[in-house]
Design a protein around this motif. Sequence first.
Motif, PDB file in Angstrom:
ATOM      1  N   GLY A  80       0.832  -1.191   0.000  1.00  0.00           N
ATOM      2  CA  GLY A  80       0.000   0.000   0.000  1.00  0.00           C
ATOM      3  C   GLY A  80       0.864   1.236   0.000  1.00  0.00           C
ATOM      4  N   ASP A  81       0.237   2.394   0.140  1.00  0.00           N
ATOM      5  CA  ASP A  81       0.998   3.644   0.119  1.00  0.00           C
ATOM      6  C   ASP A  81       0.797   4.465   1.386  1.00  0.00           C
ATOM      7  N   SER A  82       0.121   3.912   2.393  1.00  0.00           N
ATOM      8  CA  SER A  82      -0.094   4.659   3.627  1.00  0.00           C
ATOM      9  C   SER A  82       1.190   4.717   4.443  1.00  0.00           C
ATOM     10  N   PRO A  83       1.358   5.747   5.285  1.00  0.00           N
ATOM     11  CA  PRO A  83       2.600   5.891   6.074  1.00  0.00           C
ATOM     12  C   PRO A  83       2.737   4.765   7.101  1.00  0.00           C
ATOM     13  N   VAL A  84       3.985   4.365   7.366  1.00  0.00           N
ATOM     14  CA  VAL A  84       4.248   3.343   8.368  1.00  0.00           C
ATOM     15  C   VAL A  84       5.358   3.807   9.302  1.00  0.00           C
ATOM     16  N   LEU A  85       5.271   3.337  10.547  1.00  0.00           N
ATOM     17  CA  LEU A  85       6.332   3.522  11.526  1.00  0.00           C
ATOM     18  C   LEU A  85       6.792   2.142  11.968  1.00  0.00           C
ATOM     19  N   LEU A  86       8.109   1.899  11.887  1.00  0.00           N
ATOM     20  CA  LEU A  86       8.698   0.621  12.291  1.00  0.00           C
ATOM     21  C   LEU A  86       9.572   0.876  13.504  1.00  0.00           C
ATOM     22  N   ALA A  87       9.119   0.433  14.677  1.00  0.00           N
ATOM     23  CA  ALA A  87       9.835   0.722  15.923  1.00  0.00           C
ATOM     24  C   ALA A  87      10.325  -0.583  16.536  1.00  0.00           C
ATOM     25  N   SER A  88      11.621  -0.648  16.839  1.00  0.00           N
ATOM     26  CA  SER A  88      12.213  -1.867  17.380  1.00  0.00           C
ATOM     27  C   SER A  88      13.200  -1.528  18.474  1.00  0.00           C
ATOM     28  N   ALA A  89      13.479  -2.550  19.284  1.00  0.00           N
ATOM     29  CA  ALA A  89      14.536  -2.449  20.290  1.00  0.00           C
ATOM     30  C   ALA A  89      15.249  -3.786  20.345  1.00  0.00           C
ATOM     31  N   GLY A  90      16.571  -3.752  20.466  1.00  0.00           N
ATOM     32  CA  GLY A  90      17.342  -4.975  20.550  1.00  0.00           C
ATOM     33  C   GLY A  90      17.133  -5.870  19.354  1.00  0.00           C
ATOM     34  N   ILE A  91      16.992  -7.178  19.619  1.00  0.00           N
ATOM     35  CA  ILE A  91      16.827  -8.144  18.531  1.00  0.00           C
ATOM     36  C   ILE A  91      15.468  -8.015  17.866  1.00  0.00           C
ATOM     37  N   GLY A  92      14.589  -7.161  18.417  1.00  0.00           N
ATOM     38  CA  GLY A  92      13.325  -6.858  17.758  1.00  0.00           C
ATOM     39  C   GLY A  92      13.503  -6.192  16.409  1.00  0.00           C
ATOM     40  N   VAL A  93      14.732  -5.868  16.061  1.00  0.00           N
ATOM     41  CA  VAL A  93      15.008  -5.289  14.747  1.00  0.00           C
ATOM     42  C   VAL A  93      14.744  -6.282  13.621  1.00  0.00           C
ATOM     43  N   THR A  94      14.753  -7.593  13.912  1.00  0.00           N
ATOM     44  CA  THR A  94      14.761  -8.575  12.825  1.00  0.00           C
ATOM     45  C   THR A  94      13.531  -8.525  11.918  1.00  0.00           C
TER      46      THR A  94
END
Length: 414
Positions: free
Chosen positions: A268-282
């Motif tokens: 899609g084309d809607s805005p997204v936020l990708l928030a991670s900490a530690g190994i949550g980056v995967t």
Amino acid sequence: MLSAQSLPVVRATLPAVAGSLDAITAAFYRRLFDDRPELLRDLFNRANQASGTQRQALAGAVAAFAALLVERPGERPDALLGRIAHKHASLGVTADQYALVGRHLLDAVGEVLGDAVTPQVAAAWREVYWLMANALVAIEAGLYARAGVAEGDVWREMEIAGRTRQGDDAVSLTLRRTDGLPTEPFGPGQYVSVQVELPDGARQIRQYSLSAAPDRKTWRITVKRERGTTGSPARPDGEVSGRLHAHAREGDLLRVSRPFGDLVLPDGDSPVLLASAGIGVTPMLAMLDHLALTSARRPVTVVHADRSPAAHAHREEHAELVGRLPGAAFHVWYEDAAGAPDAVAGHPVRQGRADLTGLPLPAGTTAYLCGPLPFMRAVRGQLLAAGLDPAAVHYEVFGPDLWRTAELPAAGAA
């Protein structure tokens, strides 16, 4: 929907059952493993059993499901069950196992509550269990069908095609099929289960996010070595992650499931936020890789928090992927920023814990979170305070889900 005769019984007994669920689930697991010790050895996570987190997650799920049946009798709370069903499918759980679980769970209710469990009460809670079990069976059947496998037949041997160190405590393993065929597609954000034989003969299973977008040739997982608490039997070193770090090498075979998981970045084309900490980056790496490969033009905000630059797994790749997305914003926090560059992908590096207060968010942003529960709770609170719709915040938990059930009606009583 609960029957007319069971609804008032469950409503009246829910406080007592919910208040005793920790004792009930403890009795349940004792009964189950006494009867079928191989389940603890080869299916259930022994570390989560030792820490009690699996017991807490089960208690919260049962209480939340029952509360929703009582408060919203015209609905079937499949949203609560979807995450559980994905986990079950990744383990190869089959429909016939629910009868075994139901027998021991309902016997545990009788053991803990004693004479309070009249035949009428027992029948009402048996109905609650089978509504939950049958809903899970139906969802899992759909997941198996979409994966193109028979019920429970999710496992195969895959070869380790490469191993790369990622930060202080993580390694990535590239996996390929042994028959030379392409790997199956998956949704960016999904995970696989990996079953590892340990020195005592147990075959323990853990889930690892696929940390790169599907390329039809290989999959990649990233394994963080879990460090225990010295002197605490409830927090030992990770036996599976430790085994993989010490012994998994290129050319070795791993038993791996098909991909599952309900945290998937839709197109899609809607805005997204990708928030991670530690190994949550995967899972976020797979999402970013997918966005870059598809030349996505949607607004992307990336947030990451870590102990230090050295602990940040895939740090350079993370920055490079953000740099490939036109106009993407990257916000990085390190608790100890010593040795960190002043900026990553053109954005400043901050010291301390992540704080999204005041972070500009385009209208219509959907957020995806992954990391330790305290991090995700804090970020979610900041996003809601900024005006984000609660339905627009999605998350992935590594291990038993103690978040969703704790926020649903009556779960706190467990």
